[in-house]
Write a protein that holds these residues in place. Structure first.
Motif, PDB file in Angstrom:
ATOM      1  N   MET B  14      -5.528  19.617 139.769  1.00  0.00           N
ATOM      2  CA  MET B  14      -5.266  20.914 140.379  1.00  0.00           C
ATOM      3  C   MET B  14      -4.038  20.863 141.267  1.00  0.00           C
ATOM      4  O   MET B  14      -3.180  21.750 141.220  1.00  0.00           O
ATOM      5  CB  MET B  14      -6.461  21.361 141.216  1.00  0.00           C
ATOM      6  CG  MET B  14      -7.470  22.146 140.420  1.00  0.00           C
ATOM      7  SD  MET B  14      -8.814  22.632 141.484  1.00  0.00           S
ATOM      8  CE  MET B  14      -8.835  24.380 141.260  1.00  0.00           C
ATOM      9  N   ALA B  15      -3.964  19.830 142.078  1.00  0.00           N
ATOM     10  CA  ALA B  15      -2.824  19.696 142.983  1.00  0.00           C
ATOM     11  C   ALA B  15      -1.538  19.612 142.178  1.00  0.00           C
ATOM     12  O   ALA B  15      -0.545  20.277 142.494  1.00  0.00           O
ATOM     13  CB  ALA B  15      -2.997  18.458 143.857  1.00  0.00           C
ATOM     14  N   ALA B  16      -1.571  18.802 141.116  1.00  0.00           N
ATOM     15  CA  ALA B  16      -0.369  18.639 140.301  1.00  0.00           C
ATOM     16  C   ALA B  16       0.020  19.969 139.654  1.00  0.00           C
ATOM     17  O   ALA B  16       1.200  20.322 139.597  1.00  0.00           O
ATOM     18  CB  ALA B  16      -0.607  17.574 139.238  1.00  0.00           C
ATOM     19  N   VAL B 290      -2.696  31.161 140.263  1.00  0.00           N
ATOM     20  CA  VAL B 290      -2.915  29.895 139.550  1.00  0.00           C
ATOM     21  C   VAL B 290      -4.165  29.195 140.081  1.00  0.00           C
ATOM     22  O   VAL B 290      -4.978  28.671 139.316  1.00  0.00           O
ATOM     23  CB  VAL B 290      -1.667  28.984 139.667  1.00  0.00           C
ATOM     24  CG1 VAL B 290      -1.939  27.625 139.050  1.00  0.00           C
ATOM     25  CG2 VAL B 290      -0.482  29.640 138.985  1.00  0.00           C
ATOM     26  N   ALA B 291      -4.339  29.229 141.406  1.00  0.00           N
ATOM     27  CA  ALA B 291      -5.500  28.571 141.995  1.00  0.00           C
ATOM     28  C   ALA B 291      -6.797  29.221 141.526  1.00  0.00           C
ATOM     29  O   ALA B 291      -7.765  28.520 141.176  1.00  0.00           O
ATOM     30  CB  ALA B 291      -5.407  28.606 143.517  1.00  0.00           C
ATOM     31  N   PHE B 293      -7.256  30.863 138.761  1.00  0.00           N
ATOM     32  CA  PHE B 293      -7.361  30.515 137.354  1.00  0.00           C
ATOM     33  C   PHE B 293      -7.990  29.124 137.196  1.00  0.00           C
ATOM     34  O   PHE B 293      -8.913  28.911 136.404  1.00  0.00           O
ATOM     35  CB  PHE B 293      -5.943  30.556 136.767  1.00  0.00           C
ATOM     36  CG  PHE B 293      -5.834  30.179 135.333  1.00  0.00           C
ATOM     37  CD1 PHE B 293      -6.194  31.068 134.337  1.00  0.00           C
ATOM     38  CD2 PHE B 293      -5.335  28.933 134.960  1.00  0.00           C
ATOM     39  CE1 PHE B 293      -6.077  30.731 132.996  1.00  0.00           C
ATOM     40  CE2 PHE B 293      -5.222  28.590 133.626  1.00  0.00           C
ATOM     41  CZ  PHE B 293      -5.590  29.486 132.649  1.00  0.00           C
ATOM     42  N   MET B 294      -7.524  28.188 138.008  1.00  0.00           N
ATOM     43  CA  MET B 294      -8.041  26.829 137.907  1.00  0.00           C
ATOM     44  C   MET B 294      -9.452  26.728 138.455  1.00  0.00           C
ATOM     45  O   MET B 294     -10.275  25.972 137.934  1.00  0.00           O
ATOM     46  CB  MET B 294      -7.112  25.883 138.649  1.00  0.00           C
ATOM     47  CG  MET B 294      -5.732  25.917 138.045  1.00  0.00           C
ATOM     48  SD  MET B 294      -4.745  24.589 138.620  1.00  0.00           S
ATOM     49  CE  MET B 294      -5.599  23.219 137.941  1.00  0.00           C
ATOM     50  N   ALA B 295      -9.719  27.467 139.515  1.00  0.00           N
ATOM     51  CA  ALA B 295     -11.059  27.432 140.088  1.00  0.00           C
ATOM     52  C   ALA B 295     -12.079  27.900 139.055  1.00  0.00           C
ATOM     53  O   ALA B 295     -13.156  27.311 138.911  1.00  0.00           O
ATOM     54  CB  ALA B 295     -11.113  28.304 141.335  1.00  0.00           C
ATOM     55  N   VAL B 296     -11.717  28.934 138.313  1.00  0.00           N
ATOM     56  CA  VAL B 296     -12.623  29.446 137.289  1.00  0.00           C
ATOM     57  C   VAL B 296     -12.854  28.382 136.210  1.00  0.00           C
ATOM     58  O   VAL B 296     -13.993  28.134 135.792  1.00  0.00           O
ATOM     59  CB  VAL B 296     -12.057  30.739 136.662  1.00  0.00           C
ATOM     60  CG1 VAL B 296     -12.860  31.119 135.426  1.00  0.00           C
ATOM     61  CG2 VAL B 296     -12.088  31.852 137.677  1.00  0.00           C
ATOM     62  N   ASN B 297     -11.775  27.718 135.817  1.00  0.00           N
ATOM     63  CA  ASN B 297     -11.941  26.648 134.830  1.00  0.00           C
ATOM     64  C   ASN B 297     -12.874  25.557 135.330  1.00  0.00           C
ATOM     65  O   ASN B 297     -13.670  25.018 134.577  1.00  0.00           O
ATOM     66  CB  ASN B 297     -10.574  26.037 134.502  1.00  0.00           C
ATOM     67  CG  ASN B 297      -9.927  26.771 133.351  1.00  0.00           C
ATOM     68  OD1 ASN B 297     -10.596  27.151 132.407  1.00  0.00           O
ATOM     69  ND2 ASN B 297      -8.629  27.000 133.455  1.00  0.00           N
ATOM     70  N   LEU B 298     -12.742  25.262 136.610  1.00  0.00           N
ATOM     71  CA  LEU B 298     -13.591  24.218 137.189  1.00  0.00           C
ATOM     72  C   LEU B 298     -15.053  24.645 137.163  1.00  0.00           C
ATOM     73  O   LEU B 298     -15.936  23.884 136.772  1.00  0.00           O
ATOM     74  CB  LEU B 298     -13.129  23.935 138.627  1.00  0.00           C
ATOM     75  CG  LEU B 298     -13.906  22.848 139.365  1.00  0.00           C
ATOM     76  CD1 LEU B 298     -13.738  21.510 138.670  1.00  0.00           C
ATOM     77  CD2 LEU B 298     -13.444  22.733 140.815  1.00  0.00           C
TER      78      LEU B 298
END
Lengths: 560, 320
Positions: B14-16, B290-291, B293-298
């Motif tokens: 996520m950070a990357a 973006v965050a 989006f990634m949180a949902v994927n997680l």
């Protein structure tokens, strides 16, 4: 200055991205790409069928309000980013701010200038302006206005660190000093006929020094504005609405409405719908395609007034075929101006061969008007002659690029009209479509103008003086995108800038007008009036573009 | 895979990703035409001193990398900078507008999940005419861009019937906001309802054909239970994996729907800030998107093993 209510919506074509496990870099890229392709799922707005009007008459005013009302709601097409008067230089912010903040002088609904917060402006010698302030004027915070506040307010406009949009107005100002408790003296480096006129715009706004200093870096975005107008800033619901409340300590005629609410309605059809449904009681800058709907709706009245605005084709590249005046003349001759007015301006507008509006010359005597407007290039079409001119210039089959964008029909349909005109006279005209958000960059960034020969441009004057537009062709002027340079023209601009007596000045301006029109530095197309809608509940707002700097909302009240 | 290893890997990823996205967006803005300073001056010519002063205040003259790393350093200290256009802190700008957008997205999500799952389920279980009806409606739903849906809904329910306001997000309490956001959330949800209904339908049909359903039926388990326990649960994994796509669509389309309804949330702000090259604002909003989006994927990855025993932590089922 130039703006048209922006429109949004773009079309993207894209492949649906396959989803699976992704490496970080790819994930970021995919997020962006997916976003682009997903826009296909919510792609741009459908085209609304243009609904024009016929028989457009300009109204000098609207019926006076019969009485007080509690509140009215006004539609604006964008939210002011800030209400700091030093950067208030666009329709939305000025439409709101003109009711809250007042200037030394005041622009009237008739587009003349009269005393404002200064009860007297005197000009003892060509480089000195003395402003004697109205006594007993109170700011919204209760403090009384003094000369210190004026010095401070104008000082903020001149401070380079403050990046004021109005800084240029003060280019010839040498000093602004307090010469009495209620007197401020402005010393100029050289005579400047435009400066005193600009003191009626947001450039001349007076604010409370204490209020601005207390607000610090958030001035203009939160809390009060420290002004003197008939309304004060109430609740600002960010992104939604701005509420103004009547200021009972106002020195002048009290506002007829206790509240004025500005609703931000960015989408043109949403704006029209709100006016039809009564969610908004009225608005300026009506989308041209909605004229007919509003006019025939029976919910209110659509007025047109003097706008000091002209629609032009701005020539940005003199190094290409347009560098030859014969090609510019040919394009001007081939342009179907009345067709454009019908389609692009919803029928509300008049074809023109002048870069300046007639109303900007209100103060000029008849003979000056004759000089300014007689024997300008014709507005009618003459395809034969135009074709011959193109041949003569050796430009047959040459390619020209005109920028277009979906920000408004005045832009997109004018670009199409230019293309049609060029095609008929042997030029190959390419349209370059620019996203609405990049269109603004055409004004600010030479890079954005690379590869573009011309673009549609609507320009409005901030003061009732044709020089406001005509100085744009001075060498090095900001809007002189074509890089036009003529020492004779520059000299006349300087002369006009230095002459205070209006009739004498306009004589010089008539020469400038002639020169610029002869040379077709921009191709003038049409005069564009302001449009105003008010429903049956309210009346009283002025029809002219004076609403930018005149406290118009104070005049709005009950219709019955 | 152990949960700790999974967590560490995901956080690092996520950070990357956020870092990469921020760099890409910053670079794209940097290369786009237009100078924020000139937008700030609203198309007026500016004295060289004024321009120099703005450039110094916002470091607009510094080399690209210097600017990027200065911005990054500030963000890591929790300072998102000041908006160039709005002349106020970006954090305040976002705080004012984020709730509206989040409420809109949550409302749409609820509508999408509730209606999409229901339609897909009845189409698969009942078949026949119901199935055809669902297929036809979802075809329309998938074929209608949300902007068109917005205009249609506005015309019908706001202008003609007057049941809902035609625009805005209300300025009263939560009730007023919900009332204002009903039409926008439906406009936003329409396309996704169609998509989700179809995904659910095909996943359930697949599950209905599977061996263990046949076995369960032959053992006399009531049809309702078969559908609920075996079919629906088995297809949930497939449905869940589309969750990421659904949320990212919502995030992107909210820009257009907010504009159509003049809602003035983050979506509209992003559009306007891009217009004026307001670096700090665009950067902050992009990171938030973006965050999210990634949180949902997680969340999807964490939930998958719970609903689909065939999937272990950190591996996606190949059903997508």
């Amino acid at each position: 200055m130039t703006t048209t209510p922006p429109r949004t919506g773009r079309r993207f074509r894209g492949q649906r991205g396959q989803r699976g496990r992704l490496r970080p870099v790819a994930a970021a890229a995919t997020a962006v790409l997916t976003a682009a392709s997903l826009l296909a799922a919510c792609s741009g707005p459908p085209k609304e069928k243009a609904g024009g009007v016929t028989d457009v008459r300009l109204s000098v005013s609207t019926p006076e309000a019969a009485g007080e009302i509690d509140s009215f709601t006004w539609a604006v097409y964008a939210e002011p980013p800030t209400l700091d008067y030093t950067v208030a230089f666009d329709y939305p912010q000025n439409t709101v701010l003109s009711n809250v903040c007042e200037s030394l002088m005041r622009w009237t609904p008739g587009l003349t200038t009269e005393p404002g917060l200064a009860q007297k402006a005197s000009n003892p010698d060509p480089t000195t302006w003395v402003y004697d302030l109205r006594p007993g004027v109170r700011f919204h915070d209760g403090k009384e206005m003094t000369a210190d506040d004026v010095v401070f307010s104008l000082g903020r406009q001149r401070d380079p660190d403050n990046a004021a949009a109005w800084a240029q107005v003060f280019q010839n100002v040498a000093s602004i000093t307090k010469t009495g408790p209620l007197q401020v003296t402005v010393k100029l480096g050289k005579p400047d006929s435009q400066f005193p006129q600009y003191m009626a715009t947001a450039a001349g706004v007076v604010v409370s020094k204490a209020a601005v200093e207390a607000a610090g870096k958030d001035y203009g975005t939160t809390g009060g504005l420290g002004c003197t107008g008939p309304f004060q800033l109430g609740t600002w619901n960010k992104g939604q609405s701005i509420e103004l409340q009547r200021f009972d300590g106002y020195w002048g005629t009290k506002a007829k409405s206790k509240k004025a609410v500005f609703r931000v309605l960015t989408d043109p059809s949403a704006r029209t719908n709100a006016m039809l449904s009564g969610e908004a009681d009225g608005g300026y800058l009506i989308p041209t395609e909605s004229y007919a709907r509003l006019k025939s709706s029976g919910t209110g009245t659509l007025y047109f007034g003097e706008g000091l605005s002209t629609v032009n084709v701005n020539v940005t590249n003199m190094r290409g075929p347009l560098g030859d005046i014969r090609v510019r003349r040919a394009l001007s001759l081939a342009l179907d101006r009345s067709g454009f007015v019908k389609a692009g301006l919803g029928g509300a507008g008049t074809v023109t061969n002048s870069l300046t509006t007639r109303a900007a010359w209100a103060a000029a005597p008849e003979r000056t008007l004759k000089t300014a407007f007689d024997s300008l290039p014709p507005t009618g079409q003459d395809i034969e002659k135009a074709r011959a001119l193109v041949k003569e210039a050796g430009a047959d089959g040459k390619t020209l690029t005109v920028a277009t964008s979906s920000i408004g029909q005045d832009v997109s349909l004018l670009a199409t009209a230019v293309q049609a005109a060029g095609t008929r006279i042997g030029l190959d005209i390419q349209l370059k479509t620019i996203a609405p958000n990049a269109f603004t960059a055409l004004f600010t960034d030479p890079q954005a103008r690379e590869g573009i020969d011309m673009f549609p441009l609507t320009y409005y004057d901030s003061i009732t003086d044709p020089l406001d537009l005509l100085q744009n062709f001075r060498t090095g002027a900001y809007m002189n995108f074509a890089g036009y340079s003529d020492p004779g023209y520059d000299k006349l601009v300087d002369e006009a800038s230095a002459v205070y007596p209006v009739e004498q000045r306009m004589d010089i301006e008539a020469k400038l007008q002639h020169h610029a029109s002869e040379q077709l530095l921009w191709i003038p197309v049409a005069e564009w009036p302001t449009a105003l809608f008010m429903n049956k509940r309210i009346t009283g707002a002025p029809t002219t573009i004076s609403y930018m700097y005149y406290p118009w909302a104070a005049d709005v009240g009950a219709a019955q | 895979m152990s949960f700790v290893r999974f967590a560490v890997r995901r956080v690092a990823e996520m950070a990357a990703t956020l870092l990469t996205a921020s760099f890409v967006v910053f670079g794209a803005m940097y290369l786009a035409p237009g100078n924020p300073a000139s937008f700030l001056l609203a198309g007026r010519s500016a004295s060289p001193e004024a321009l120099a002063s703005i450039n110094a205040q916002y470091h607009l003259d510094d080399p690209f990398l210097v600017r990027y790393f200065r911005w990054l350093g500030d963000v890591l200290q929790g300072d998102f900078g000041r908006s160039i256009t709005y002349r106020t802190d970006v954090s305040r700008l976002l705080a004012d507008r984020l709730p509206t957008t989040l409420l809109l997205i949550v409302m749409s999500l609820v509508v999408v999940v509730a209606v999409g799952l229901l339609l897909g389920r009845i189409a698969a279980v009942r078949g026949g005419a119901t199935d055809s009806a669902v297929l036809v409606t979802t075809t329309f739903a998938v074929g209608t861009p949300s902007f068109v849906a917005a205009v249609l809904l506005q015309g019908l329910f706001a202008v003609n019937l007057g049941w809902f306001p035609s625009s805005g997000a209300g300025d009263g309490g939560l009730g007023d906001m919900l009332w204002h956001l009903t039409l926008p959330s439906v406009a936003l949800a329409l396309y996704l309802i169609g998509m989700l209904a179809r995904v659910t339908r095909s996943a359930m049909l697949e599950a209905l054909d599977s061996d263990h359903v046949t076995v369960a039926r032959s053992r006399g388990v009531p049809e309702r239970q078969v559908v609920r326990r075996h079919v629906f649960r088995n297809s949930l994994g497939t449905v869940l994996t589309t969750g990421g796509l659904i949320v990212s669509t919502l995030l992107v389309c909210t820009i257009l729907v907010e504009t159509a309804f003049s809602i003035g949330g983050i979506g509209q702000l992003l559009e306007l800030s891009t217009t004026t090259k307001d670096f700090p604002t665009v950067q902050a909003i992009s990171l938030i998107i973006v965050a999210l989006f990634m949180a949902v994927n997680l969340v999807v990855d964490l939930l998958l093993p719970l609903v689909d025993p065939r999937v272990t932590l950190g591996t996606r089922s190949a059903a997508v």
